[in-house]
Design a protein around this motif. Sequence first.
Motif, PDB file in Angstrom:
ATOM      1  N   SER A 110       0.841  -1.197   0.000  1.00 17.95           N
ATOM      2  CA  SER A 110       0.000   0.000   0.000  1.00 17.95           C
ATOM      3  C   SER A 110       0.872   1.240   0.000  1.00 17.95           C
ATOM      4  CB  SER A 110      -0.921   0.028   1.234  1.00 17.95           C
ATOM      5  OG  SER A 110      -1.757  -1.116   1.278  1.00 17.95           O
ATOM      6  N   TYR A 131      -3.112  10.586  -3.734  1.00 19.30           N
ATOM      7  CA  TYR A 131      -3.144   9.359  -4.521  1.00 19.30           C
ATOM      8  C   TYR A 131      -2.877   8.194  -3.586  1.00 19.30           C
ATOM      9  CZ  TYR A 131      -1.903   5.605  -7.712  1.00 19.30           C
ATOM     10  OH  TYR A 131      -1.859   4.394  -8.365  1.00 19.30           O
ATOM     11  N   THR A 132      -3.681   7.166  -3.683  1.00 18.63           N
ATOM     12  CA  THR A 132      -3.475   5.957  -2.875  1.00 18.63           C
ATOM     13  C   THR A 132      -3.552   4.731  -3.775  1.00 18.63           C
ATOM     14  OG1 THR A 132      -5.830   5.722  -2.335  1.00 18.63           O
ATOM     15  CG2 THR A 132      -4.483   7.013  -0.823  1.00 18.63           C
ATOM     16  N   GLN A 133      -2.798   3.705  -3.400  1.00 22.04           N
ATOM     17  CA  GLN A 133      -2.832   2.440  -4.133  1.00 22.04           C
ATOM     18  C   GLN A 133      -2.658   1.296  -3.146  1.00 22.04           C
ATOM     19  OE1 GLN A 133      -0.987   2.179  -7.992  1.00 22.04           O
ATOM     20  NE2 GLN A 133      -0.081   0.185  -7.522  1.00 22.04           N
ATOM     21  N   GLU A 184      -2.483  -2.970  -3.124  1.00 21.10           N
ATOM     22  CA  GLU A 184      -2.350  -4.174  -3.943  1.00 21.10           C
ATOM     23  C   GLU A 184      -2.419  -5.412  -3.058  1.00 21.10           C
ATOM     24  OE1 GLU A 184       1.352  -3.847  -5.945  1.00 21.10           O
ATOM     25  OE2 GLU A 184       0.633  -2.391  -7.423  1.00 21.10           O
ATOM     26  N   THR A 202      -6.397  -4.934  -7.061  1.00 19.50           N
ATOM     27  CA  THR A 202      -5.710  -3.654  -6.888  1.00 19.50           C
ATOM     28  C   THR A 202      -6.736  -2.530  -6.763  1.00 19.50           C
ATOM     29  OG1 THR A 202      -3.844  -4.415  -8.229  1.00 19.50           O
ATOM     30  CG2 THR A 202      -4.050  -2.042  -7.901  1.00 19.50           C
ATOM     31  N   ARG A 217      -7.014   1.794  -6.634  1.00 18.68           N
ATOM     32  CA  ARG A 217      -6.318   3.060  -6.893  1.00 18.68           C
ATOM     33  C   ARG A 217      -7.306   4.213  -6.742  1.00 18.68           C
ATOM     34  NH1 ARG A 217      -4.516  -0.288 -11.147  1.00 18.68           N
ATOM     35  NH2 ARG A 217      -2.296  -0.816 -11.031  1.00 18.68           N
ATOM     36  N   THR A 218      -6.852   5.293  -6.126  1.00 24.34           N
ATOM     37  CA  THR A 218      -7.710   6.462  -5.942  1.00 24.34           C
ATOM     38  C   THR A 218      -6.914   7.740  -6.143  1.00 24.34           C
ATOM     39  OG1 THR A 218      -9.110   5.298  -4.339  1.00 24.34           O
ATOM     40  CG2 THR A 218      -9.241   7.701  -4.362  1.00 24.34           C
ATOM     41  N   TRP A 219      -7.445   8.626  -6.995  1.00 21.40           N
ATOM     42  CA  TRP A 219      -6.966   9.997  -7.104  1.00 21.40           C
ATOM     43  C   TRP A 219      -8.046  10.911  -6.547  1.00 21.40           C
ATOM     44  CZ3 TRP A 219      -2.302  11.879  -8.482  1.00 21.40           C
ATOM     45  CH2 TRP A 219      -1.439  11.064  -9.220  1.00 21.40           C
TER      46      TRP A 219
END
Length: 663
Positions: free
Chosen positions: A222, A241-243, A245, A275, A277-279
Amino acid sequence: MSLPAPALGQTAQDRPAAGSPAETDRATGLPPIIVHAQKQDEDLLSVPAAIAVVDGETLAEEGAQSLDALSGMVSGLSFQPMGQSGLLPPVIRGMNANVTSFSSSTALIVDGVPTLRGQGFEDPLLGVEQVEVLKGPQSTLYGRNAEAGVINITTRKPGNEPYAFISAEAGNHERRALRFDLSHPLVQDQLFLGVAGSFSRQDGFLENTWLDQKDGGQMRRSGRFALRWTPGARTDAILRYTQNEYRDQASLWGSPSSPERAEVRSGTEGWNRSTARTWSLDVTHRFDSGIRLRSTTARNTYVDDLQQDTDFQPADMMHIGRRHEFTTLSQELRLEGGEAGQTRWLAGLYLDDDKQDLSFAQKTPMALTLTSGIQKQRTAALFTHWTIPLSGPWSLVAGGRLEQTRIRFDMPGMDRQSRTYTQFSPKLALQYAVNPRTSLYASLAEGYRAGGFNAFSPAAYREYDPEKVWALELGAKGTALDDTLRYGAALYAMDIRQMQVQQMVTPGQVFITNAATGRSIGAEFDIDYRLAPGWNLQAGLALNRSTFREFQDGAKSYGGNDNAFSPRVSGYAGLRYQDARGWYAQARLHGASKVYLDAANAYSRNGFGILDLSAGYMLKNVDLTVYVNNVADRHYDAVGFLNGLVTIYSPPREVGVRVSWKL
């Protein structure tokens, strides 16, 4: 009637440092808690709603790295057992999530960005400032799929003060974990950068006797990036931004007929490669008049990529596979006015565009069936919310939300289908301040869960309508004993109409219909008590009965049966001692009664009680912790998931050590 019980906590910025004189040398009062439940900063005791608060400091002490840690800190909150990372459907007050319909009865909001389905309903709890769990219908402010509540997470904003937190962990089953949270000003008073990340891996505990290996291993990565700009005293903008996995082996599944627990003979490769993902861009501005404008723009994507054996035999006779991609573009604008003690109001506009690209594979002894489809929906909503002081100790809260959703479904070889529905969600609450430290309240609210299309069902069962809930709540909250005790109590009752339930006409064909009506009634009690210098007790108890009034599934009637995944009793208790010299010890007990896994109440997970212990020593900025989770190695497997096809295994005892450093 329904009444929410507030769970209790304290914000990290108000909490004395562990081991400090304020914490250990005297039994000081608990500090006030500021919450954002009604999308405005308010004191917890002034909000007529059931709100559980857990601060980031507590989460760090617990080593929490997943939302499921909250079930041991919040009464009335649990999660459906799925055995798969990134798929953690919540249950609040007997209301569960429908994984088949890609919806949830509880919304997850992280820094204003919504997740409205069980898939991707997870968070690594990186750099958290505060978690608030709102119980009861919240559709007035949060819209669809918040009919049972909201889990609202706020992360720490980078600022002028440099910040650093690093934690390393090792445990049995070859567990290894590393977490960090760093921030520093780039331009004093104007530009700030924050980065956070985590990595963890752990071997599985399922014994695959065919391949002579351990299955069920998990690996998670993360990361979070935040760039904050404050060009003036009235404007604050944050780009995030977050990710996350998940790179796991097969889910923690096995066969109910296996001769040994946690043993499989699988020759089919399994994996979870999901996965998230967030912007997001979050901008707040305060005008000269005192009115505040907030804009939250986001793109939230979750890819659910999984293959799973379902017969657990050497030959590949039966398995399931899927690759679903969920993408939501959302925009919220709202204006806020008023100050504490005055009339406070907000008005807002919400828009989103949601796309679900669905692909599903099912292997049977006869054939491999591949199905795909695309569902798109657009939602537009207007909402308002008011807090109005009345005469004397009385105050009124009123709000409403008008929301319209248009849905379109496409599947190869089938005509396009579309539908539109409009929902108005009102809320009314009355609060009475008995004294500055005690309040009583009653509220009436309606919530709903979105309707849609069944992607993988016979044409006759393609559509289903929104589910609607009316809830009446009665509550009391306050402080006592010179503010060393904070408490909350609640009674509630919910009437559920057009209830969305799973049905299975033929094996393997699972879909959602509005075949039932239901009710949920219960009570919740919570306390946070600073017993003596260095001693702190937190405890909560939830009683719930969530049943079907009517449910006719073919020739079978399930009227009077319990709703699936809904425990009748759940609770927690945690006791912590912090010595002035830096030593500390903690015990936490949490558990739930038996839950059923299906509407027929034929399959179940047994009740359980889990004891977690930890102890350690703090030396300046370094914290060394030794912990044992699930001390007695209790088993609480979900036996008979998917109508008797699967057992979902509960995790075993975990022993480890954690070292943390904080600037």
